[in-house]
Design an enzyme around this catalytic site. Structure first.
Site, PDB file in Angstrom:
ATOM      1  N   ASN A   9       0.893  -1.112  -0.223  1.00 17.75           N
ATOM      2  CA  ASN A   9       0.005   0.057   0.051  1.00 17.75           C
ATOM      3  C   ASN A   9       0.889   1.221   0.185  1.00 17.75           C
ATOM      4  OD1 ASN A   9      -1.750   1.988   0.575  1.00 17.75           O
ATOM      5  ND2 ASN A   9      -2.101   1.421   2.646  1.00 17.75           N
ATOM      6  N   LYS A  11       0.065   4.265  -0.293  1.00 19.53           N
ATOM      7  CA  LYS A  11      -0.376   5.363   0.443  1.00 19.53           C
ATOM      8  C   LYS A  11      -0.068   6.529  -0.722  1.00 19.53           C
ATOM      9  CE  LYS A  11      -0.280   3.359   4.706  1.00 19.53           C
ATOM     10  NZ  LYS A  11      -0.342   3.427   6.019  1.00 19.53           N
ATOM     11  N   HIS A  97      -9.530   1.018   4.765  1.00 23.08           N
ATOM     12  CA  HIS A  97      -8.268   1.251   5.717  1.00 23.08           C
ATOM     13  C   HIS A  97      -8.472   2.188   6.714  1.00 23.08           C
ATOM     14  CE1 HIS A  97      -4.205   2.557   6.460  1.00 23.08           C
ATOM     15  NE2 HIS A  97      -3.799   1.525   5.718  1.00 23.08           N
ATOM     16  N   GLU A  99      -6.919   4.570   7.750  1.00 25.17           N
ATOM     17  CA  GLU A  99      -6.845   6.086   7.426  1.00 25.17           C
ATOM     18  C   GLU A  99      -7.797   6.742   6.909  1.00 25.17           C
ATOM     19  OE1 GLU A  99      -2.900   5.612   5.336  1.00 25.17           O
ATOM     20  OE2 GLU A  99      -2.054   4.968   7.371  1.00 25.17           O
ATOM     21  N   GLU A 169      -5.291  -5.021  10.485  1.00 29.56           N
ATOM     22  CA  GLU A 169      -4.452  -4.091  10.729  1.00 29.56           C
ATOM     23  C   GLU A 169      -4.673  -3.315  12.035  1.00 29.56           C
ATOM     24  OE1 GLU A 169      -2.385  -2.816   6.775  1.00 29.56           O
ATOM     25  OE2 GLU A 169      -4.029  -1.502   7.143  1.00 29.56           O
ATOM     26  N   GLY A 175       2.099   2.259  10.764  1.00 33.93           N
ATOM     27  CA  GLY A 175       2.962   3.523  10.600  1.00 33.93           C
ATOM     28  C   GLY A 175       3.741   4.017  11.948  1.00 33.93           C
ATOM     29  N   SER A 215       3.315  -1.733  10.288  1.00 38.26           N
ATOM     30  CA  SER A 215       4.675  -1.977  10.368  1.00 38.26           C
ATOM     31  C   SER A 215       5.520  -3.254  10.305  1.00 38.26           C
ATOM     32  CB  SER A 215       5.035  -1.442  11.945  1.00 38.26           C
ATOM     33  OG  SER A 215       4.590  -0.197  12.087  1.00 38.26           O
TER      34      SER A 215
END
Ligand code: PGA
Length: 255
Positions: A9, A11, A97, A99, A169, A175, A215
């Protein structure tokens, strides 16, 4: 059917020129050691989908988008439709996701609409689920996961599930450099299978691909990927460098 997937991904990273450079490097590395039991997916930003698709012609690497809008088409300035990403060459799309949930307030009903539309447009879905740190601290991980699986996937049939990958996730691991331990990941992955079997029957949970994200790096990949219910990974930061992404693919091949 269950398969091993390593998806990157990207991003909001990489211009088209940088995207082509990254994928060219990755293809070179993979040429020397072609993966035999791992499906590799790259998910660049929308702008790079078409040029990367062109570069990937004839390669085993699959292309994915990071998002789609929840309507087929229309007056939705700035949005991108499922058929557009499909037309640009994507075969996968990441939906839900954390985010997107956090910055764009996507909830389960929006996520459900997007998943339905993706499937209708012959895109395989990578459906992200996971709890925040606060939810974990309050012992709410299982409740959150049940809710996300129940409402996000509502209305899907047995055949639909063949086109869905679940990405567990934990939000606190994305991150941040903090990963779930292999045992924590395994525990939630096994729980996801159990809940999917209960909610949707027909061994949906036992058969589905569940990848871990948060991560994942070359240094911790082997431990996570060797867990029995971890069908590999959704990788953010570490996929922006061809060599480190390739090392994670290799870890998938050797565990
Ligand atoms: P990360 O991102 O590997 O940078 O934590 C994972 C993701 O957001 O999918």
């Amino acid at each position: 059917m269950k398969k091993n997937v390593i998806a990157g991904n990207w991003k909001m990273h990489k211009t088209n020129r940088e995207a082509l450079r990254l994928v060219t490097r990755l293809m070179k590395l993979m040429e020397k050691h072609p993966p035999r039991k791992t499906e590799v997916v790259v998910c660049p930003p929308f702008t790079a989908l078409a040029p990367v698709a062109e570069l990937l012609k004839g390669s085993a690497i699959r292309l994915g988008a990071q998002n789609i809008f929840w309507e087929e088409e229309g007056a939705f300035t700035g949005e991108v439709a499922a058929r557009m990403v499909r037309g640009a060459g994507a075969r996968y799309v990441i939906i839900g996701h954390s985010e997107r949930r956090r910055y764009f307030k996507e909830d389960e009903s929006v996520i459900n609409k997007k998943i339905q539309l993706a499937l209708k447009n012959k895109l395989q879905v990578i459906h992200c689920v996971g709890e925040t740190l606060e939810e974990r601290r309050h012992n709410l991980t299982q409740d959150i996961i049940i809710n996300q699986l129940e409402w996000g996937l509502k209305g899907l049939t047995g055949d639909d599930f063949k086109k869905v990958v679940i990405a567990y996730e934990p939000v606190w691991a994305i991150g941040t450099g903090k990963t779930a331990t292999p045992e924590q990941a395994q525990e939630v992955h096994a729980f996801i299978r159990e809940i999917l079997n209960t909610l949707y029957g027909n061994q949906v949970g036992s058969r589905i691909t569940i990848v871990y994200g948060g991560s994942v790096k070359p240094e911790n990949a082997a431990g996570l990927l060797s867990q029995p219910d971890v069908n590999r990974a959704l990788v953010g930061g570490a996929c922006l460098d061809a060599r480190s992404f390739f090392k994670i693919i290799q870890a998938s091949e050797t565990t």
